[in-house]
Motif scaffolding. Sequence first.
Motif, PDB file in Angstrom:
ATOM      1  N   GLN A 172      -2.047  -1.256 -11.744  1.00 15.63           N
ATOM      2  CA  GLN A 172      -3.178  -1.650 -10.901  1.00 15.63           C
ATOM      3  C   GLN A 172      -4.194  -0.517 -10.777  1.00 15.63           C
ATOM      4  O   GLN A 172      -5.403  -0.751 -10.785  1.00 15.63           O
ATOM      5  N   ARG A 211      -8.008  -0.963 -11.771  1.00 11.56           N
ATOM      6  CA  ARG A 211      -9.004  -0.774 -10.711  1.00 11.56           C
ATOM      7  C   ARG A 211     -10.064   0.242 -11.142  1.00 11.56           C
ATOM      8  O   ARG A 211     -11.267   0.015 -10.980  1.00 11.56           O
ATOM      9  N   LEU A 244      -8.146  -7.342  -7.788  1.00 12.62           N
ATOM     10  CA  LEU A 244      -8.623  -6.001  -8.124  1.00 12.62           C
ATOM     11  C   LEU A 244     -10.099  -6.037  -8.508  1.00 12.62           C
ATOM     12  O   LEU A 244     -10.875  -5.148  -8.130  1.00 12.62           O
TER      13      LEU A 244
END
Length: 274
Positions: free
Chosen positions: A122, A126, A160
């Motif tokens: 993630q 991101r 995200l």
Amino acid sequence: MEVFGFEKRIKNYSSYQKILLVGEGDFSFAVCLARAFGFAFNMVATSLDSRESLMVNYSKAMSNVKELESMGCIVLHEVDVHSMSRHPFLISVRFDRIIYNFPHAGYLHGSERNKLQIWFHQHLVRGFFENAREMLTGVGEIHVTHKTTFPFSEWKIVELAYMAGLYLVHEEQFLIWDYPGYENKRGAGMCDQTFPIGRSSTFKFARMLLLYRSTTSGFHLGATSSGPGPGWDTCPPMQLVLGYEVYYYSTFCMSRNLLIFLTFELITSLFAKQ
């Protein structure tokens, strides 16, 4: 890109688009697009690997790079998706499509089900979204191809993107045979091996636009639904701030005249308060 003749397309991509590819393994996806277009003057293809690492890790990488360069593609190495918007070559360039196929942070904590491993994935995505958002043209899109089954679904790609100021335009099933010659690669110590794609999708994101509107009741922060809607003024207020309604809205949902009108209204409201 009309100088190169009639438009040529392959699935979601056009020879008229300025395209950035990031996180390329052996550059086979970039080669697939270039062959479909008949040239690659409209493309920039990048990888995190150095040129030397490519030679060691991927059996076809150098032949693919040479083919791309011979067709006019700019190939850049050691490009980090977390800082690419500040790369000396890329800092002033804007793209119609930015493509990241099967992002992966590497096997840092064993199983893909491990929560810390998912967090690293993630974090990678991101940072990519935050950089890519700054590199789009007004009508540009970011395309991320990703597995949709568990545990990959736990990456929460759409969430995200939203946190980075992007909204989901469309999700479509990814079929590898739509891209002849593309070979997905593992990386992370098993670089030249492919992996089972299974159920995967290409997620298409566009940049949200921040709008302001003066009100008599104070300032409201609002956000549209994920995608084009009936009108920006239907968004529910979310939070009181200062004295203007702030709305995120897609570039595609708003006419030029509406933008001019809202800008004029904001300016006149500011002067009226002085």
